[in-house]
Design an enzyme around this catalytic site. Structure first.
Site, PDB file in Angstrom:
ATOM      1  N   HIS A 201       0.822  -1.214   0.000  1.00 43.70           N
ATOM      2  CA  HIS A 201       0.000   0.000   0.000  1.00 43.70           C
ATOM      3  C   HIS A 201       0.855   1.262   0.000  1.00 43.70           C
ATOM      4  O   HIS A 201       0.431   2.303  -0.485  1.00 43.70           O
ATOM      5  CB  HIS A 201      -1.016  -0.037   1.139  1.00 43.70           C
ATOM      6  CG  HIS A 201      -2.132  -0.993   0.840  1.00 43.70           C
ATOM      7  ND1 HIS A 201      -2.169  -2.256   1.359  1.00 43.70           N
ATOM      8  CD2 HIS A 201      -3.190  -0.887   0.005  1.00 43.70           C
ATOM      9  CE1 HIS A 201      -3.228  -2.892   0.869  1.00 43.70           C
ATOM     10  NE2 HIS A 201      -3.865  -2.083   0.056  1.00 43.70           N
ATOM     11  N   GLU A 443     -10.949 -11.453  -4.065  1.00 47.08           N
ATOM     12  CA  GLU A 443      -9.494 -11.415  -3.836  1.00 47.08           C
ATOM     13  C   GLU A 443      -8.982 -12.597  -3.020  1.00 47.08           C
ATOM     14  O   GLU A 443      -7.827 -12.628  -2.622  1.00 47.08           O
ATOM     15  CB  GLU A 443      -9.057 -10.074  -3.229  1.00 47.08           C
ATOM     16  CG  GLU A 443      -9.890  -9.563  -2.097  1.00 47.08           C
ATOM     17  CD  GLU A 443      -9.603  -8.121  -1.706  1.00 47.08           C
ATOM     18  OE1 GLU A 443      -8.628  -7.525  -2.172  1.00 47.08           O
ATOM     19  OE2 GLU A 443     -10.375  -7.593  -0.885  1.00 47.08           O
ATOM     20  N   ASP A 467      -4.301  -8.724  -3.996  1.00 48.08           N
ATOM     21  CA  ASP A 467      -4.429  -9.779  -2.991  1.00 48.08           C
ATOM     22  C   ASP A 467      -4.640 -11.140  -3.617  1.00 48.08           C
ATOM     23  O   ASP A 467      -4.106 -12.137  -3.125  1.00 48.08           O
ATOM     24  CB  ASP A 467      -5.590  -9.461  -2.039  1.00 48.08           C
ATOM     25  CG  ASP A 467      -5.159  -8.491  -0.961  1.00 48.08           C
ATOM     26  OD1 ASP A 467      -4.076  -8.693  -0.389  1.00 48.08           O
ATOM     27  OD2 ASP A 467      -5.887  -7.519  -0.703  1.00 48.08           O
TER      28      ASP A 467
HETATM   29  C1  PEP Z   1      -6.447  -5.615  -4.391  1.00 50.55           C
HETATM   30  O1  PEP Z   1      -6.228  -6.406  -3.489  1.00 50.55           O
HETATM   31  O2  PEP Z   1      -6.172  -5.834  -5.597  1.00 50.55           O
HETATM   32  C2  PEP Z   1      -7.047  -4.306  -4.110  1.00 50.55           C
HETATM   33  C3  PEP Z   1      -7.392  -3.482  -5.061  1.00 50.55           C
HETATM   34  O3  PEP Z   1      -7.175  -3.962  -2.806  1.00 50.55           O
HETATM   35  P1  PEP Z   1      -5.940  -3.436  -1.916  1.00 50.55           P
HETATM   36  O4  PEP Z   1      -4.787  -3.177  -2.822  1.00 50.55           O
HETATM   37  O5  PEP Z   1      -6.414  -2.215  -1.225  1.00 50.55           O
HETATM   38  O6  PEP Z   1      -5.713  -4.591  -0.983  1.00 50.55           O
HETATM   39 MG    MG Z   2      -7.070  -6.120  -1.546  1.00 50.84          MG
END
Ligand code: PEP
Ligand code: MG
Length: 596
Positions: A201, A443, A467
């Site tokens: 993130h 996910e 994920d």
């Molecule tokens: C993902 O997991 O692809 C997603 C968009 O959520 P995040 O990156 O916030 O986990």
């Molecule tokens: Mg995610």
């Protein structure tokens, strides 16, 4: 300070996660830990100076420990205060101090190396005894030693990220998303970290803050020193220390070329993304903050496909009230109207930890109390958010989305709570959009396997590949050491995407992708070929992805996907996909580095 400051042009390679080039002075935020300090010879006439340095650091740490003890006195039980006394006696241990001094004098070596060696010898001996008490003392000994070493090596200067006074390139062992979210864009020109992966993130946030970033540089935080002059290349994942004039010139050319290309793409940003054979693909944007709305308007995105609402919670000392959340949600709904905004409910946990939720550290946070699991355990926090979203839904085109659903029980429970919130609002006469669409992130592999049943309960599927890749391939999305295994073209993953799309079709609901994979030009044809009809990506990537779609025939993308589904390895999939992009848009891949 590292013993030898880098004097000549030196290149470091990591993982490119946020595009752009910047140059400036390094500011070290937090260093990684060396296994052992480097050994340096000391001239006989410098020994007293070296020992005086040790004395100063020893005294400074002693002062620090006593000061902290004073500060917490009154807030802690007297038993707990004894830990500070224990640390002082470890620090003052005459045997350790005398042995260290002797080593420096007799072996003419630097004091960091000597002190660390002595402490390690005792710590190892203590840890080997099968006794919990002594093992803890070994840990205390190492802890105290580390503080002295940090002081000796100049690693303990505190950096106040909120009040940076000059522009810098921030270098750190790691950087939490909460720290990244608060960075001042005017002061932080670029970011470089030892650890991290493409879809951490922190990486995603750097992209949306438009701060060029390179992660996974292994031990850059130990190699560099605050004040070093570097160039950071966020397109290719390179740091150049002491760049020569020639290097600076070459990078100037690269930046100019990229800027020209982006300006060209922006001219057609508002044209829809329709394939050459007439299929319209929706390209929306992912955001984390209300301030990102401007970038969404500027990039030609068709709505917001993912608003990571947890960032409204993470940067605070207290939970936002229903009213505060309502204000934020209605602001984004109004700003985007009539386009849709998908508000994803709280996805905390994993690498997004905040004291505001009273969360405690977990062994495996990505497999722990995260996202919908957390919300279902804290219905009061979840329902406050659901009410705020429902209330904002009359203002614009809002859709709601649950993260990390693993099976029907979770979506049923989430929907039950949502119904109770709707009922509460109805009973109070508070208006909301009665037909608000509720979808879910796809996910977790178990959810894909249960997609038919989930599709009967959701109005859309948004595949979170960030994920889904880590959970399918068992590859931690944050870990740079296995970043090469984090493989979005893996045929196993592509099969899961296809299964999701087919379940969506059987249930007559749409399937989109909102993970970083959807911004990678080499992978976009694959996703479309697999039947994905909506992409949601970082605003900066929108113009290029729309352009690429306009160069593509869906029939060719389908052939590619058919090949990929029967392929045995991602190498052949990627080669075929890249060849297709190369043919339909020559030079595109070289000039639009992927975010994954
Ligand atoms: C993902 O997991 O692809 C997603 C968009 O959520 P995040 O990156 O916030 O986990
Ligand atoms: Mg995610």
């Amino acid at each position: 300070m590292p013993a030898n400051r880098i004097q000549i042009e030196t290149f470091f390679r990591g993982i490119a996660v946020s595009p752009g080039v910047c140059r400036g002075k390094v500011l070290i935020l937090e260093r990684g830990h060396e296994e052992e300090p480097p050994r340096r010879p000391i001239a006989a006439e410098r020994v007293e100076e070296e020992l005086a340095r040790f004395q100063r650091s020893h005294a400074a740490i002693r002062h620090q420990i006593l000061q902290i003890q004073e500060e917490v006195r009154g807030k802690m039980q007297s038993k707990e205060l004894e830990i500070f006394d224990a640390h002082i006696s470890i620090l003052d241990d005459p045997v350790v101090l005398e042995e260290t001094v002797r080593m420096v004098r007799e072996q003419l070596m630097n004091v960091e190396f000597a002190y660390h060696a002595v402490v390690e010898r005792y710590a190892e001996a203590l840890a080997e005894v099968g006794d919990d008490y002594l093992r803890e003392r070994a840990a205390d000994l190492r802890d105290v030693c580390l503080r002295v070493l940090n002081h000796l090596l100049g690693r303990d200067q505190q950096v106040d990220l909120q009040h940076l006074t000059e522009p810098c390139i921030l270098v750190s062992h790691d950087l939490a998303p909460t720290q990244t979210a608060q960075l001042d864009r005017n002061m932080v020109l670029g970011l470089a970290t030892d650890v991290g992966g493409k879809t951490s993130h922190t990486a995603i946030l750097a992209g949306s803050l438009r701060i060029p970033a390179v992660v996974g540089l292994q031990n850059i935080s130990l190699e560099l020193t605050s004040g070093d002059y570097v160039l950071l290349d966020g397109f290719n994942g390179i740091i150049v220390v002491n760049p020569t004039d020639q290097t600076l010139y070459e990078y100037g050319e690269i930046v100019r070329k990229r800027e020209d290309l982006q300006a060209g793409l922006l001219e057609s940003k508002d044209s829809p993304a329709v394939t050459l054979d007439g299929t319209r693909i929706i390209v929306a944007a992912n955001i984390e903050h209300l301030s990102d709305i401007l970038a969404v308007h500027e990039c030609g995105a068709e709505g917001i496909g993912l608003f990571r609402t947890e960032y409204l919670f993470l940067e605070r000392e207290t939970l936002p009230t229903e009213e505060e959340q309502f204000n934020s949600y209605q602001r984004v709904a109004k700003a985007m109207k009539p386009q849709s905004v998908i508000l994803r409910t709280l996805d905390v946990g994993g690498d997004k930890i905040s004291g505001v939720f009273g969360m405690t550290a977990e062994e495996n946070p990505f497999l722990g109390l995260r996202a919908i699991r957390f919300c279902l355990q804290k219905p009061e926090i979840f329902c406050t958010q659901l009410r705020a979203i429902l209330r904002a839904s009359i203002v614009g085109n809002i859709k709601l989305m649950y993260p990390m659903i693993s099976g029907v029980d979770e979506i049923d429970e989430a929907n039950r709570l949502l119904e109770s919130c709707k009922e509460e609002l109805r009973s109070k006469g508070v208006p909301f959009d009665e037909s608000i669409e509720v979808g879910m992130m796809m996910e977790i592999p178990s959810a894909v396997l249960m997609a038919d049943a989930l599709g009967r309960r959701a109005k859309f599927f948004s595949i979170g590949t960030n994920d889904l890749i880590q959970y399918t391939l068992a590859v931690d999305r944050l870990n740079e050491r296995i970043a090469h295994l984090y493989d979005p073209a893996h045929p196993g993953l592509l099969r899961l995407i296809q299964m999701t799309v087919e379940s969506g079709n059987r249930n007559k609901i749409w399937t989109g992708v909102c993970g970083e994979m959807a911004a990678d030009p080499a992978l976009v044809p694959l996703l479309l070929g697999l039947g994905v009809t909506k992409l949601s990506i970082s605003p900066i990537a929108v113009p290029a992805v729309k352009h690429l779609i306009r160069c593509l025939k869906l029939s060719e993308a389908r052939e590619l996907a058919e090949f990929a589904l029967s392929a045995e390895s991602s190498v052949e999939v990627l080669a075929r996909s890249r060849a297709l992009v190369q043919r339909i848009a020559p030079g595109f891949l070289e000039n639009h580095s992927a975010s994954i």
